[in-house]
Design a protein around this motif. Structure first.
Motif, PDB file in Angstrom:
ATOM      1  N   THR A  33      18.132   8.352 -26.575  1.00  0.00           N
ATOM      2  CA  THR A  33      17.633   7.632 -27.972  1.00  0.00           C
ATOM      3  C   THR A  33      16.864   8.910 -28.495  1.00  0.00           C
ATOM      4  O   THR A  33      16.076   9.565 -28.102  1.00  0.00           O
ATOM      5  N   GLU A  38      14.199  -0.604 -29.205  1.00  0.00           N
ATOM      6  CA  GLU A  38      15.348  -0.017 -28.165  1.00  0.00           C
ATOM      7  C   GLU A  38      15.813  -1.577 -27.343  1.00  0.00           C
ATOM      8  O   GLU A  38      17.152  -1.648 -27.350  1.00  0.00           O
ATOM      9  N   MET A  44      21.524   6.444 -28.926  1.00  0.00           N
ATOM     10  CA  MET A  44      20.863   5.367 -29.956  1.00  0.00           C
ATOM     11  C   MET A  44      20.045   6.055 -30.939  1.00  0.00           C
ATOM     12  O   MET A  44      19.174   7.114 -30.554  1.00  0.00           O
TER      13      MET A  44
END
Length: 261
Positions: free
Chosen positions: A33, A221, A1
């Motif tokens: 992430t 997120e 991500m």
């Protein structure tokens, strides 16, 4: 991500803060992430509506570019959220406003919210912001630290005495809000939010202090995951109807070339 985080701070003038923010966000990010922190130059240096609008234009343009560059979400990392609705109507990726996300999170922790902002110029903005999000009756008090972004530089550069002094100033500013009835304290800015976020379980009196930097990232997120799970996105009816490609092209051309376009 991949998450694009838009700060309204100059990357050079406030380098200790920008470096600390980037390190902090990437440290607390979920596995897999990454967070790219971008600044604005000139930054939001003359606090007021016109400066907010100028920075918002640049931030929206950067958000359209972030989607084109493959980012999964965009965070408006400026508590006032200028341009938030406009950008949300211009891209398909989740667009998170630190102010919006933090106010809704704080509203789950107590009934009366007290906001500590940087400058008195933002006090009326935050009251209008609370009304826009339907939380006007929950934001009981707003107070200002009356400081500049660069005042935090020593604290973020590792000066422990400066960090303690800034925390003391924040507590002194927030305590009258608690005494007047606020039962949650919200640092209305990522600068004070990051400062307070370094204190585990930080409270002013009985009031928890909400770390808006962490809330902004974790909200991003969450919305990326929800979008991936079920394809959910903002209403594309009147609230956030998607701008046509021509409107986006006209906007980006204006930012790039000004009146010459």
């Amino acid at each position: 991500m991949k998450i694009f985080w838009q700060s309204f701070i100059d990357e050079t003038a406030s380098r200790p803060y920008m470096e600390r923010l980037s390190a902090y966000l990437n440290d607390i990010a979920a596995p897999g992430t990454s967070v790219h922190v971008a600044g604005i130059s000139p930054p939001d240096r003359d606090f007021g509506r016109l400066a907010e609008m100028r920075c918002a234009v640049m931030a929206v343009d950067n958000g359209i570019g972030a989607e084109a560059d493959g980012f999964d979400a965009y965070v408006m990392g400026h508590f006032q959220d200028p341009g938030l609705y406009e950008l949300r109507s211009a891209v398909r990726i989740p667009v998170i406003g630190v102010g919006e996300a933090t106010l809704f999170a704080a509203a789950q922790l107590g009934r009366r919210l007290g906001l500590v902002t940087l400058d008195p110029a933002f006090e009326v903005w935050h009251l209008e912001q609370a009304d826009r999000y339907g939380l006007g009756d929950r934001v009981a008090h707003v107070a200002a630290l009356s400081c500049r972004p660069e005042d935090f530089s020593d604290a973020f550069a590792g000066d422990e005495a400066a960090r303690r002094r800034m925390l003391g100033d924040f507590t002194a500013c927030a305590m009258p809000l608690v005494e007047a009835g606020a039962d949650v304290i919200v640092p209305a800015g990522v600068l004070p939010g990051l400062l307070c976020g370094g204190e585990f379980g930080f409270k002013v009196g009985h009031a928890p202090v909400v770390n808006c930097a962490a809330v902004g990232l974790k909200s991003a997120e969450m919305w990326v995951q929800l979008h991936q799970l079920g394809g959910i996105e903002p209403s594309r009816g009147p609230s956030f109807a998607l701008a046509p490609d021509r409107a986006k092209a006209d906007f980006r051309a204006l930012v790039a070339k000004g009146r010459a376009v």
